[in-house]
Scaffold this motif. Structure first.
Motif, PDB file in Angstrom:
ATOM      1  N   TYR A   1     -36.716  28.419  94.323  1.00  4.28           N
ATOM      2  CA  TYR A   1     -35.792  28.868  95.368  1.00  4.28           C
ATOM      3  C   TYR A   1     -34.410  29.161  94.799  1.00  4.28           C
ATOM      4  O   TYR A   1     -33.838  30.234  95.017  1.00  4.28           O
ATOM      5  N   GLN A   2     -33.868  28.224  94.061  1.00  3.53           N
ATOM      6  CA  GLN A   2     -32.525  28.391  93.510  1.00  3.53           C
ATOM      7  C   GLN A   2     -32.479  29.527  92.486  1.00  3.53           C
ATOM      8  O   GLN A   2     -31.531  30.320  92.467  1.00  3.53           O
ATOM      9  N   ALA A   3     -33.493  29.598  91.643  1.00 10.26           N
ATOM     10  CA  ALA A   3     -33.526  30.673  90.656  1.00 10.26           C
ATOM     11  C   ALA A   3     -33.602  32.022  91.352  1.00 10.26           C
ATOM     12  O   ALA A   3     -33.001  33.003  90.900  1.00 10.26           O
ATOM     13  N   GLY A   4     -34.322  32.060  92.467  1.00 11.26           N
ATOM     14  CA  GLY A   4     -34.396  33.287  93.246  1.00 11.26           C
ATOM     15  C   GLY A   4     -33.039  33.711  93.766  1.00 11.26           C
ATOM     16  O   GLY A   4     -32.669  34.887  93.695  1.00 11.26           O
ATOM     17  N   LEU A   5     -32.280  32.751  94.248  1.00 14.80           N
ATOM     18  CA  LEU A   5     -30.931  33.055  94.739  1.00 14.80           C
ATOM     19  C   LEU A   5     -30.046  33.570  93.609  1.00 14.80           C
ATOM     20  O   LEU A   5     -29.329  34.563  93.753  1.00 14.80           O
TER      21      LEU A   5
ATOM     22  N   ALA B   1     -15.044  32.694  97.587  1.00 17.76           N
ATOM     23  CA  ALA B   1     -16.109  33.610  97.197  1.00 17.76           C
ATOM     24  C   ALA B   1     -17.217  33.590  98.242  1.00 17.76           C
ATOM     25  O   ALA B   1     -17.378  32.610  98.969  1.00 17.76           O
ATOM     26  N   ARG B   2     -17.952  34.661  98.297  1.00 13.64           N
ATOM     27  CA  ARG B   2     -19.114  34.684  99.173  1.00 13.64           C
ATOM     28  C   ARG B   2     -20.194  33.774  98.583  1.00 13.64           C
ATOM     29  O   ARG B   2     -20.409  33.760  97.374  1.00 13.64           O
ATOM     30  N   SER B   3     -20.855  33.053  99.434  1.00 14.53           N
ATOM     31  CA  SER B   3     -21.925  32.190  98.945  1.00 14.53           C
ATOM     32  C   SER B   3     -23.119  33.038  98.534  1.00 14.53           C
ATOM     33  O   SER B   3     -23.285  34.174  98.987  1.00 14.53           O
ATOM     34  N   LEU B   4     -23.932  32.447  97.692  1.00 14.86           N
ATOM     35  CA  LEU B   4     -25.184  33.109  97.357  1.00 14.86           C
ATOM     36  C   LEU B   4     -26.084  33.049  98.591  1.00 14.86           C
ATOM     37  O   LEU B   4     -27.037  33.720  98.689  1.00 14.86           O
TER      38      LEU B   4
ATOM     39  N   GLN C   1     -26.577  25.018  91.695  1.00 19.31           N
ATOM     40  CA  GLN C   1     -26.496  26.347  91.074  1.00 19.31           C
ATOM     41  C   GLN C   1     -25.543  26.330  89.884  1.00 19.31           C
ATOM     42  O   GLN C   1     -25.823  26.938  88.841  1.00 19.31           O
ATOM     43  N   PHE C   2     -24.448  25.640  90.042  1.00 19.15           N
ATOM     44  CA  PHE C   2     -23.488  25.510  88.941  1.00 19.15           C
ATOM     45  C   PHE C   2     -24.120  24.810  87.746  1.00 19.15           C
ATOM     46  O   PHE C   2     -23.961  25.241  86.603  1.00 19.15           O
TER      47      PHE C   2
END
Lengths: 167, 167
Positions: free
Chosen positions: A75-79, B164-167, A43-44
DNA sequence: TATTGTTATACTCTATAACTATA
DNA sequence: TATAGTTATAGAGTATAACAATA
């Protein structure tokens, strides 16, 4: 060590040290990103790409090098979208494409996390390096990376036998 | 300590190249191990340790550096045992400890997979390196690795804010 | 009390295949 | 037909906490 046929002690030592250093660094980086920003490393990286691009990217552009499957990126973009860090919208140019853009919140979070990230990298990787070390490391790793990128994606692992069943 | 905010281009370049090279190598290594031996990288490392040790290891000894949680090792050891690659038995010396030993099948599989593994490492990492490069890389990475090992496990990622809270 | 290891559980992430829609 | 992306789904892996047994 188990002297693998074909690698001399020097090669083995360099390989093991390289691998372990990379693994230790990655682990600490992930710890930091999770603790400080709630972000996984993937994500980073996605936020970094978008921040660096200065504008929207398509899913395909965004995926390049970071993720190895389309669905993984979806999936990641959705998060990230659900967290308000990016937006997704259909591209005007190509109705099939999705344009992903980083939001204000995304930029803010990225910027906030970046300084701690740099600190981890500096303290773990850069601190023990001399100026000369840094030049060597940069030159060598750039060459290695470019070599790896240029290799045929699959056949680097020669297909000696049929795929084994997983455990 | 905390130097100036960012990294200069040379530091950034070395860091990125290092990271990407490690990631590309790891991916190919995992592809190969999975395809040729049905093993994950962690599983391969565990077998390598046991093969190298020449005798049984306790779970704690086996875990060191490979896995970051006890339960994770129990899970992996369970898989390896179920596949007949290792055995687990209570230690005579310390009844709390479990001794893990590699089996004939485990050794055979490890040996079979190792040659392909070496081939991947050679073609991706070692081939583009001169003798001098190898010396530099080995020296630098050994120093970096030892530095990383010596760092306080947690405080490398400074605690600037609440998790921080995780996504 | 501290240590060794397992179990229960919940969660994250990834990959494959089937699918939709556009070029 | 090929490409861009999503969805459904299943599997692998990990971590935390509670637990049992031994030192």
């Amino acid at each position: 060590m188990t002297g693998p046929e074909g690698l001399d002690p020097q090669q083995l030592g360099a390989y093991f040290a390289f691998t372990e250093a990379a693994s230790l660094l990655q682990h600490q980086v992930e710890q930091h990103l999770r603790a400080d920003g709630g972000l996984s490393y993937v994500q980073f990286q996605l936020l970094a790409r978008l921040a660096d691009a200065g504008g929207p990217l398509t899913m395909t552009q965004l995926a390049d090098g970071v993720v190895y499957s389309r669905s993984g990126l979806t999936y990641q973009a959705g998060l990230l979208e659900k967290a308000g860090l990016v937006t997704r919208a259909p591209s005007p140019d190509d109705e099939r494409a999705t344009l992903v853009a980083i939001t204000e919140d995304g930029l803010a979070l990225f910027g906030r996390v970046l300084s701690g990230h740099v600190e981890v990298v500096r303290s773990m990787l850069l601190d023990p390096l001399s100026e000369e070390d840094l030049q060597h490391l940069g030159g060598i790793m750039t060459r290695v990376r470019d070599h790896m990128r240029a290799l045929p994606p699959r056949s680097a692992a020669p297909r000696k036998r049929r795929a084994a069943r997983s455990l």
